[in-house]
Design a protein around this motif. Structure first.
Motif, PDB file in Angstrom:
ATOM      1  N   GLN A 458       0.818  -1.217   0.000  1.00 38.73           N
ATOM      2  CA  GLN A 458       0.000   0.000   0.000  1.00 38.73           C
ATOM      3  C   GLN A 458       0.851   1.267   0.000  1.00 38.73           C
ATOM      4  O   GLN A 458       0.314   2.370   0.115  1.00 38.73           O
ATOM      5  N   GLN A 459       2.154   1.128  -0.126  1.00 41.46           N
ATOM      6  CA  GLN A 459       3.035   2.293  -0.194  1.00 41.46           C
ATOM      7  C   GLN A 459       2.794   3.041  -1.504  1.00 41.46           C
ATOM      8  O   GLN A 459       2.700   2.447  -2.575  1.00 41.46           O
ATOM      9  N   VAL A 460       2.726   4.379  -1.429  1.00 42.37           N
ATOM     10  CA  VAL A 460       2.415   5.207  -2.611  1.00 42.37           C
ATOM     11  C   VAL A 460       3.716   5.641  -3.285  1.00 42.37           C
ATOM     12  O   VAL A 460       4.668   6.067  -2.621  1.00 42.37           O
ATOM     13  N   LEU A 461       3.720   5.540  -4.633  1.00 41.74           N
ATOM     14  CA  LEU A 461       4.873   5.962  -5.437  1.00 41.74           C
ATOM     15  C   LEU A 461       4.392   6.783  -6.621  1.00 41.74           C
ATOM     16  O   LEU A 461       3.241   6.644  -7.059  1.00 41.74           O
ATOM     17  N   PRO A 462       5.246   7.613  -7.193  1.00 46.08           N
ATOM     18  CA  PRO A 462       4.903   8.254  -8.469  1.00 46.08           C
ATOM     19  C   PRO A 462       4.808   7.202  -9.575  1.00 46.08           C
ATOM     20  O   PRO A 462       5.550   6.208  -9.591  1.00 46.08           O
TER      21      PRO A 462
END
Length: 579
Positions: A458-462
């Motif tokens: 669930q980690q957000v990245l570009p």
């Protein structure tokens, strides 16, 4: 209107007079407070400083006593002294004189203030003397069994003062009792004591001294006054005590005492000079302030009042202009006001034209938005078309074509959707679709393996950080080699604040020159010419530039490559944007 202006003028003048009076009162009060505070503070500081100097001098004098008393064992236990005093015959003493001379020479080196050494036998007869001076042993020297200090000895020819220290010499008999063989008398110069008292006398009014048992000064500094005697013997009056600071302490081993007399007036002379300078300074400041207030009224307040009157009447006649009466900043301000008014008239004429242009720009903006909306239709059209092809392939039972078309459709939709930030789970899903296309395209020759820790899904990245690196690995790393190849993509936790992404292939790798050029190209990510080149640099440099734009200096990007071994790219990104 004239009456209101005169009323404001009178009120302003009264305000100025009030301000001047208040400021002068504050200056006077400040001077009085400063005078009292400085007097009290400086006197306290001076007393503490004098007391600290006296304590230091007392410690130095006690240390000098200790240095003298420490000579006892050296003098009385020396074999040369004992042997010399035990010798009864002149010939025998003559033979031992050399040893005695060596001992006395070493003692004079240990304590440079020792001027002479004299030996007396048990009958108090002088049997030997060494040194440049000679004074007979002083009468009445009281010893404590080890040593005793004399009073002051004055050399009338030179005016120098000395003192003697007597040290009895004992011999232990066969029965264990001690018998007195004689005594050693050391003659000391008072120069060491003089150095100590000199540190206490900051000026001629201060008197400091080391006094013997009879009250005579062994060493003294400063001017002696008759009334000091009353202070030292305790018979003074209260008035004298109020005029001086008296510090006195006994020196236990010698029976002497060290004294320091400081007139309080010596402290205040310097303070009075400072206070006189303060008084003149405050007076000059007050006079300068009054002059400045008067000058400001004529040079500042009056021009401001004229400009206020002009502003008040401008609304009745917008064609009038402010008269320039001063050749200073106010005159320049008047000119600027006139220029501003001229500019306002020009701006009023341009308002209508500006409103018309604004409406035209707003219309053009809406047309641009419509074009942008149309541009968004084309990707959806392509996605719908791919879905149609997939449906036809399924209808004709071409499952492989349908599966490949479905992956391409999902990949295309992922890339064109509007969200800029995606989760690691979405990135992995997209990479698997891309891996399926690569598998079909190269008929299983190249594989893309993906690994990720569950805590990072669930980690957000570009978006589009990893896929360009995988494409770059397949295109430039695996395609040029003849045998099979693999690209490994790993998402791993790098502590509480970071996530580590690794893209590694076992392709043909890069030469050292190519790797150095690529690293230099990435460091120049802010230069436009760094992105128009072909080869490894396009995808890698674009990704490098994007993580710099998103994360700044908190992101880490590392590329390693070895020819014929493969390439490994490692990104270390913060888990939170802006960290």
């Amino acid at each position: 209107m004239r009456k209101r202006t005169e009323k404001r003028k009178g009120s302003l003048l009264r305000t100025y007079i009030t301000i001047v009076a208040v400021v002068c009162s504050v200056i006077l009060l400040s001077f009085l407070l400063t005078y009292l505070i400085i007097n009290k503070w400086y006197l306290k500081e001076a007393e503490q400083s004098a007391q600290a100097r006296f304590i230091q001098a007392q410690e130095n004098a006690a240390e000098a006593e200790n240095d003298i008393s420490n000579l006892y064992s050296t003098v009385t236990s020396g074999e040369a002294v004992l042997a010399y005093l035990k010798s009864g015959e002149l010939a025998e003493r003559t033979e031992r004189l050399k040893d005695l001379s060596q001992l006395t020479g070493s003692i004079m080196k240990i304590n440079p203030d020792v001027e002479a050494i004299m030996l007396y036998d048990a009958a108090d007869r002088l049997v030997a003397t060494r040194g440049t001076l000679f004074f007979p042993r002083q009468e009445g020297i009281e010893t404590n069994g080890m040593y005793g200090f004399s009073g002051k000895i004055m050399d009338k020819e030179t005016g120098y003062s000395y003192f003697q220290v007597e040290m009895p010499v004992y011999n232990r008999g066969d029965t264990g009792s001690y018998n007195k063989l004689g005594s050693v008398v050391l003659l000391f110069a008072s120069s060491g004591l003089q150095d100590i008292v000199d540190t206490l006398s900051l000026n001629e009014e201060t008197y400091s001294a080391v006094l013997d048992r009879n009250g005579e000064a062994l060493a003294a500094a400063g001017n002696w006054k008759e009334e000091y005697a009353q202070l030292l013997d305790g018979s003074d009056g209260q008035n004298i005590q109020n005029k001086y600071l008296l510090y006195s302490a006994p020196l236990n081993k010698s029976g002497w005492r060290i004294v320091n007399l400081v007139p309080k007036s010596s402290f205040m002379n310097y303070v009075n000079q400072i206070q006189m300078i303060n008084l003149l300074t405050y007076a000059l400041v007050a006079a300068a302030l009054i002059a400045i207030c008067v000058l400001m009224y004529h040079k500042v307040v009056q021009p401001i009042r004229r400009q206020m009157e002009f502003v008040s009447g401008y609304t009745r006649d917008t064609n009038q202009r402010l008269a320039v009466a001063e050749n200073n900043e106010f005159g320049e301000m008047a000119e600027k006001i006139n220029e501003m008014l001229d500019g306002l008239e020009t701006m009023n004429r341009q308002i209508v034209e500006g409103e018309r242009k604004y409406l035209e720009l707003d219309y053009a903006k809406k047309q641009t938005e419509m074009i942008a909306y149309k541009g968004q239709i084309n990707p959806h059209f392509m996605y719908n078309t791919l879905e149609c092809i997939r449906g036809m392939a399924l209808y004709h039972e071409e499952k492989e074509i349908a599966k490949l078309t479905g992956s391409l459709s999902k990949l295309f939709r992922y890339n064109v959707k509007g969200d800029e930030l995606v989760t690691v789970k979405e990135v992995i899903k997209n990479l698997r679709e891309y891996a399926l296309i690569i598998d079909y395209r190269f008929m299983g020759k190249f594989k893309v393996q993906i690994q990720a820790e569950e805590t990072l899904l669930q980690q957000v990245l570009p978006k589009m950080l990893v896929q360009p690196l995988v494409e770059n690995a397949v295109l430039h790393g695996l395609e040029p080699k003849m045998e099979k190849g693999q690209v490994d993509v790993r998402f791993s936790d790098d502590g509480e604040e970071g996530i580590r992404i690794t893209v590694e292939d076992d392709g043909c790798g890069m030469k050292k020159e190519e790797l150095a050029a690529l690293r230099a190209q990435m460091e120049a990510y802010n230069e436009e010419q760094a992105y128009g080149k072909s080869g490894h640099g396009i995808g890698v440099s674009n990704v490098y530039r994007r993580i710099r734009l998103f994360y700044g200096e908190y992101a880490q990007f590392k590329i390693e490559s070895e020819e014929n071994r493969g390439t490994c790219i490692t990104m270390r990104l913060p888990k939170r944007m802006g960290d």
